[in-house]
Structures are given as C-alpha cells and as structure tokens.
Enzyme design. Structure first.
Site, PDB file in Angstrom:
ATOM      1  N   SER A  15      -5.406  -0.055   0.198  1.00 61.37           N
ATOM      2  CA  SER A  15      -6.393   0.976  -0.163  1.00 61.37           C
ATOM      3  C   SER A  15      -5.641   2.234   0.191  1.00 61.37           C
ATOM      4  O   SER A  15      -5.514   2.762   1.499  1.00 61.37           O
ATOM      5  CB  SER A  15      -7.774   0.832   0.746  1.00 61.37           C
ATOM      6  OG  SER A  15      -8.212  -0.323   0.284  1.00 61.37           O
ATOM      7  N   CYS A  16      -5.357   3.042  -0.760  1.00 59.22           N
ATOM      8  CA  CYS A  16      -4.358   3.905  -0.590  1.00 59.22           C
ATOM      9  C   CYS A  16      -4.504   5.503  -1.687  1.00 59.22           C
ATOM     10  O   CYS A  16      -5.512   5.600  -1.972  1.00 59.22           O
ATOM     11  CB  CYS A  16      -2.771   3.560  -1.064  1.00 59.22           C
ATOM     12  SG  CYS A  16      -2.555   1.727  -0.597  1.00 59.22           S
ATOM     13  N   GLY A  17      -3.404   5.960  -1.529  1.00 55.72           N
ATOM     14  CA  GLY A  17      -3.403   7.322  -2.306  1.00 55.72           C
ATOM     15  C   GLY A  17      -2.535   7.428  -3.383  1.00 55.72           C
ATOM     16  O   GLY A  17      -1.388   7.049  -3.127  1.00 55.72           O
ATOM     17  N   ASN A 247      -3.864   1.816  -5.894  1.00 47.69           N
ATOM     18  CA  ASN A 247      -4.778   2.257  -4.746  1.00 47.69           C
ATOM     19  C   ASN A 247      -5.885   1.188  -5.094  1.00 47.69           C
ATOM     20  O   ASN A 247      -6.554   1.235  -6.185  1.00 47.69           O
ATOM     21  CB  ASN A 247      -5.556   3.330  -4.734  1.00 47.69           C
ATOM     22  CG  ASN A 247      -6.555   3.704  -4.087  1.00 47.69           C
ATOM     23  OD1 ASN A 247      -6.851   2.991  -2.930  1.00 47.69           O
ATOM     24  ND2 ASN A 247      -7.509   4.546  -4.322  1.00 47.69           N
TER      25      ASN A 247
END
Length: 604
Positions: A15-17, A247
């Site tokens: 779960s990222c950018g 993401n």
C-alpha cells in the site's frame, strides 16, 4: 525453497505511493529525472521506516535508458556502445562475496553466449551506502550493470531476446541455490532501466550518484514509494518492477497464480516458438502480488499485445448490463473474461513499455490517482495532487481517474490519450463483438427437453442430514436468503472449529475459508457492490492465452456459479457443438481404507 518459521511470502502486499512525470513529446531531459526525484520526495509520507528509523520499506524509479550517459561510461571502460536501442542493459543485485559473484558472472557469460549475445562490458554501479540505515546496509547487495547486444536486434525483438535470456539466468541462479536476497535482476531491457532499493525517498538520489549527473536523461520517470503493510521490506521487492509500479493489493492473487501455472501447458506464440518453455514458470511464486502481476503483464506484452490491451485484460473495468458503455467495449471485456481472470483488488497501477507510459485504476476505484497536463508539454500523474510545483498559468488540464479508468502518454505520437480513446481503439482491433455473438453459449438459452425435476420431499430431511445441514444453517442462513434475496447478517469472523478436524459430516464449503483483504481496504457499500461485483463465470475449454480467435470465447456463460437441478438437467440434455456432458459419480466406499477417496478420484 521452504519458508523459514511461520512467515509465508505468499501473503506479501503493498500500500504505497506511485506516480510519474513524462515529457509528452518524448524529449529526454535531466529535468524529468529531477522531477521524478521530487515526486518521490513529496510522497515520502506514503512510505514507512524500519526500527532503526533510517531504513525505508523501499523506493525506486523506472527510467528510459540514458544512452549518451552510458556511452560516456562505456568509453571510460574502453568500449563503444552500439546505436541507441540496439543494446540491452541489465541492472543486477549480486552477492557481496566476490567468489560467489565471479561464479555467477561466469554462468551469465555462458548463458548470454548460448543465446547468441555478446557482452559489451560490466559496470560497477557507483553507490553511497553511508546514507542508509543499518538494516538496509546489512542486506545491501553488490550492484552491477551489464551491457549486451544480440547482433543487430532492436525494438520488440530485442526485448523478447532479453526476456528469454533473463529468465534463463534467473533459473540458473536458482540451480546454484541463490535466493532473491542474494541475486535479483531489477531490469534487463533495451528501453528501460530500474534504480531501486531499501530507501526512504530522500536517500534515493544520494545513494545513486548516476541520477544527479546532468547527462543522465529520460523522457519519463516512473516512481514508487513503498509501504509494506504486512510484509518484510527487501531490496528485490522494492518497486518499480520491470513494467509497473503498484499501490494497493491483488486480493485474488492465489487464484491468479494457480491459473497461470495451470495454463502454461497450453501457452504458445509464434514470436517465441519452442523457446517459450524457457519462460516457465511465468510467475515467480513467493514474490509479492505486485511482482507476480508484473510477471504476467511482461509475458502478455512480450507476446505481442500492446501494453494498454494487456492492462485492460488484467484489470477490467465494470462492464455489467447496468453500466452505460459501448457494446464494443462490453464485448471486449466479456470475450477476454473467457480466458483471463481479473486480477482484482484495490489497485492504482502505473505502467510502461518504455515508449508509452500510463496509469489505471481498479473497477472499484479504491485507490486515488490524480493527473495534471501542462501547457509546457508535461504530464504528471500521482497518488495525490501537489507532488510537483506547477505555475498556475501553466495548467492546461487537471483531474482524477475514476473507477476502472486509464490515462496514457504516447511519447512516439507525442500526445496524451484518455480512457475512451484508448479503449475504443483496443476494443476494435479485432472482431470481438462478432466473435462473441457467434460463439458464446448461454445457459439461459438452452432448452430443457427432459422431464421436470422432481423433489422428493419425504427424504429431504435425511438428505439434509447426510450433507451436513443443521438447524442453524436452515434458520439463520438459508431462510433469510430465500425470503429476502440478500446475504444473511452475521458477525465479522468465524470461530468455528476447522471442518477437517471434525468427526461429524460437514458441508463441502466449510472445508474452504475466505481469505479476507487486509485492513487497508475501505468497506464496499451495497450499491457499489451491486454495480461493480459480478458472479459471471465461464466453463469449457480454455484456449491459448497468448492467441486470439473466434473460438477463444466458445464457452458456456454462467450468470452465477450456483446451478439448480433444472440447470443441471439442461446441461445433461444439451446438444451443443464442441460441448460434451457426462454424469460422474462422487461416491466412494470409506470401508475399503484410507486410500479409497484418492483411488476414486484417479478413476475419473
């Protein structure tokens, strides 16, 4: 390789950018590289820190190969690179032990030679490890870049040869017992290169001095800042991967992996010929869901599909009857659903093939993606707004991607393509609508010629007991479903004992457990679920994933997986070309020993 302890790598998610900056006309510049680094820094809050407060979960950047910069580096090594696009560059994470590294380099040299290639030169990647945290530094690999050519191959042909060569090298490394922590190929392409690692965003440019050199130029920079929600960070699992940055999470990943493994027996492509076997297994099990998605996308693109076509196959938008979309687009999605299952989950994915770069959102729209197009000819896409300072007078257009939508910058054509244009062109490449109308078989279209099914009410209670139904199932689950046509209300979670440990008969479905998504998923409201979710499935012969033809959709379409007795009678009596039906006994005699079930299954 077995998992150490209780940790299982199959549960890796992200779960990222994500984001990218691109020059719409495809003009390479160092400013685009600097813009990518700025976006990465401005998304630092989407990453995470380790216990030493200096080790990041991962950050990286995917760029076009900086030809003039690498030509200058080659000259220092006494080598002359071929023309731009006529050679490939591999970015290798190597063992730190020199003896192991030399052993690997010798094997790599032999494989490249056997594939018809020539090694131009090796380059030790300059790094500054002082900026790293202790955890990242302790696990840091030795980094080398390998420059190779294959006679005069270029373009897609060179990409395929590099893909085959990379898979051969990776499998050889496994034979030598090197894990991803010892050896990993970040990229191996004639178009793109990936710089990544266990960084916090501000450490990234300090670690790789290459990126600060003004001769290092690219027409786009695709970035990723990792927050490994429920997994261990590592150098190999940092993103971007070779084609994407992601993401979110792929909740269906276990099924996706099983499907890809099963269909390898039918995979074929004239572009690979007999060499396609060198690519198996296609997906690297044990890697993250994002890495496995990238594995599959790479195969589809290498086999000849445009990258936007492959993305539409893997991440379809909602196309049910309640959606107002064109029939061509609806037919495209239904046609491909017959032989490619969706890779579902909350996902914002940035993707590139080295020429086109774009982004797509999952059909629920559960991850944010914003975009800005400037008058000066730049496209900026990221997880949020404000990642790159833009003068107000330079704004041409700004907006966000909706659920299931896509945007793409085509640097070859020098323009931005929106969702409707992209998908209209892809859905009309072949006669998908006509193929579907001619070959699709629907259960509701079959006529039942047999006598109506009779329900033996007298023995119903006995059969319910045989199949494991109890009063709780009947009163609290089945009755509300029958009366209200809705799922029954229940508690979150299930604390029942495992069915496999029970000494009493259990319902078949109780032997299977739902894998719930991690807590980063927002809840789905019933209205969105009614529109977006689908129980549609296909049964029948699945054909070659890498091909396209009228018979690819020659399957039986089911609106949902539950078959009534009347439905089963229809299938038993149906007379359809290319379809055969048979009644298979599910019975076995447990009194004959513990191996009787296995024997009965093998007889089938």
């Amino acid at each position: 390789m077995q998992n150490p302890g209780l940790y299982d790598k199959r549960f890796e998610h992200d779960s990222c950018g994500v984001g990218f900056a691109a020059d719409i006309k495809g003009a390479a510049s160092h400013q685009i590289v600097k813009d990518g680094i700025t976006i990465l820094k401005n998304l630092v809050h989407r990453g995470a820190l380790g216990g030493d407060m200096k080790t990041g979960d991962g950050a990286g950047m995917l760029l076009q190969i900086p030809h003039f910069y690498f030509s200058a580096e080659a000259s220092k090594a006494g080598c002359a690179l071929p023309a731009k696009g006529h050679y490939g560059v591999g970015f290798f994470f190597m063992p730190r032990a020199k003896t192991a590294r030399i052993k690997l380099e010798n094997r790599i040299r032999n494989i490249i030679s056997s594939e018809g290639g020539q090694i131009l030169f090796w380059r030790d990647v300059p790094v500054r490890a002082a900026c790293l945290g202790k955890t990242a530094k302790d696990s840091m690999p030795f980094m080398k870049q390998l420059f190779v050519s294959f006679n005069d191959l270029a373009g897609a042909a060179l990409e395929r040869r590099l893909y085959i060569t990379r898979r051969s090298i990776e499998k050889e490394a496994l034979k030598l017992k090197f894990s991803a922590g010892d050896f990993y190929i970040s990229s191996f392409s004639g178009r793109t290169i990936v710089y990544k690692g266990m960084f916090v965003a501000p450490q990234f440019e300090n670690f790789y001095p290459d990126l600060k050199n003004k001769k290092f130029k690219s027409a786009f920079a695709l970035i990723h800042q990792r927050y490994s929600t429920n997994t261990f960070p590592s150098w190999a699992m940092a993103q971007p991967f070779r084609n994407i940055a992601h993401n979110g999470e792929i909740n269906t990943i276990r099924g996706n992996v099983n499907y890809m493994r099963a269909r390898e027996a039918t995979l074929s492509s004239p572009l690979f010929g007999k060499e396609i076997k060198k690519l198996f297994p296609v997906v690297t099990e044990g890697f993250s869901d994002s890495a496995i998605f990238d594995n599959t996308l790479e195969l589809l693109v290498s086999a000849g599909r445009p990258i936007e076509h492959a993305m539409m196959m893997m991440v379809p938008e909602a196309f049910g009857g309640k959606y107002h979309i064109s029939e061509d687009k609806r037919s495209f999605y239904e046609y491909h659903a017959a032989f490619m299952e969706p890779w579902d989950g909350p996902a914002a994915i940035a993707f590139t093939d080295g020429i086109r770069i774009g982004a797509a959102l999952d059909r629920n729209g559960l991850r944010p993606l914003r975009y800005v197009i400037t008058k000066s000819g730049k496209a900026i896409v990221a997880s949020e707004v404000g990642v790159l300072d833009t003068a107000p007078e330079d704004f041409l257009e700004k907006g966000r991607l909706g659920p299931g939508k896509m945007i793409m910058v085509d640097t070859a054509e020098g323009r931005v393509k929106k969702d409707n244009e992209i998908k209209s062109a892809v859905s009309r490449r072949k006669l998908y609508r006509r193929w579907l109308e001619k070959n699709r078989v629907e259960l509701k279209g079959l006529f039942q010629s047999a006598a109506a099914v009779k329900v033996e009410r007298e023995s119903l209670a006995v059969r319910q007991k045989i199949f494991g139904y109890n009063l709780e199932d009947l009163n609290l689950i089945i009755t509300p479903m029958a009366e209200n046509a809705q799922e029954p209300i229940g508690s979150m979670g299930n604390d029942e004992a495992l069915a496999v440990l029970s000494t009493r008969p259990q319902l078949l479905y109780k032997y299977f457990k739902q894998l719930f998504a991690q807590v980063t998923n927002p809840p789905i409201d019933p209205y969105r679920e009614n529109l977006v979710m689908s129980l549609m499935s296909f049964i029948g012969r699945e054909r070659n994933l890498l091909g396209e033809g009228p018979l690819h959709c020659r399957q039986l379409k089911l609106s949902h997986p539950i078959l009534t007795n009347a439905d089963i009678e229809k299938l038993k009596c149906a007379d359809i070309k290319d379809f055969n039906s048979a009644v298979v006994s599910m019975l076995f005699d447990p009194r004959k020993g513990s191996g009787e079930l296995e024997r009965a299954v093998r007889i089938l």
